[in-house]
Design an enzyme around this catalytic site. Structure first.
Site, PDB file in Angstrom:
ATOM      1  N   GLY A 123      -7.600   0.672  -3.891  1.00 14.08           N
ATOM      2  CA  GLY A 123      -8.391   0.801  -2.609  1.00 14.08           C
ATOM      3  C   GLY A 123      -8.599  -0.586  -1.966  1.00 14.08           C
ATOM      4  O   GLY A 123      -8.091  -0.895  -3.135  1.00 14.08           O
ATOM      5  N   CYS A 131     -10.401  -4.452  -9.874  1.00 10.17           N
ATOM      6  CA  CYS A 131     -11.206  -4.979  -7.949  1.00 10.17           C
ATOM      7  C   CYS A 131     -10.215  -6.182  -8.218  1.00 10.17           C
ATOM      8  O   CYS A 131      -9.981  -7.049  -8.160  1.00 10.17           O
ATOM      9  CB  CYS A 131     -12.719  -5.764  -7.605  1.00 10.17           C
ATOM     10  SG  CYS A 131     -12.795  -5.601  -6.434  1.00 10.17           S
TER      11      CYS A 131
HETATM   12 NI    NI Z   1     -13.465  -3.472  -5.455  1.00 13.15          NI
END
Ligand code: NI
Length: 176
Positions: free
Chosen positions: A46, A94
């Protein structure tokens, strides 16, 4: 398509609130394509536009496993309409906080409305990894990072580490 540089903690851009997309046009589709290419290259599942320096409410997700055909999703101006009371825990990471992972608890299911890559209004009932991923990326659009959902002690440690790394990489300093 082109791969864009990723913005890394503690870049203040990551704390900026992204603006809604006003028109889904060819420029916007190009941004989405570049984001997908950047995400595949990283690799990640993502990516929010702010992570490539564009403060627009756009995110891309592809949860296809290795060996499966790609399944790119583009979400423009996504908005959470409903969240389940039931919660689930995933180990999150992330692309803007490389090599750091932590368990985060979030609602297990969400209903999200968004515009697709053709500018058409859509709704998705997401659960499992898709629900987690959507919430993680929508957080980015609001300047929120997954480390905001862990303990302050752990968060301070991560931020300190990345500040130190950024300083070491600062121009004017030789890094061999
Ligand atoms: Ni992220």
């Amino acid at each position: 398509m082109s791969i864009k540089p990723l913005i890394i903690l503690p870049d203040p851009l990551l704390r900026q609130v992204s603006k809604p997309v006003e028109r889904v046009d060819s420029d916007l589709r190009k941004l989405a394509d570049d984001m997908l290419e950047t995400m595949y290259d990283a690799p990640g599942i993502g990516l929010a536009a702010i992570q490539v320096g564009e403060p627009l409410r756009v995110l891309v997700i592809d949860l296809a496993k290795e060996g499966e055909p790609p399944a790119p999703h583009v979400f423009i101006n996504p908005e959470i309409l409903e969240s389940s009371d039931q919660r689930s825990v995933y180990e999150e990471g992330c692309l803007s906080i490389p090599d750091y992972y932590a368990e985060v608890e979030r609602p297990a299911a969400v209903r999200v409305k968004y515009l697709d890559r053709d500018g058409k209004l859509q709704e998705i009932d997401a659960e499992g990894l898709m629900a987690t991923c959507l919430q993680h990326e929508i957080d980015h659009l609001n300047g929120v990072l997954f480390i905001d959902h862990i303990s302050k002690l752990k968060r301070d440690m991560v931020v300190r580490k990345f500040k130190k790394l950024a300083k070491e990489k600062a121009p004017g300093k030789m890094v061999g």
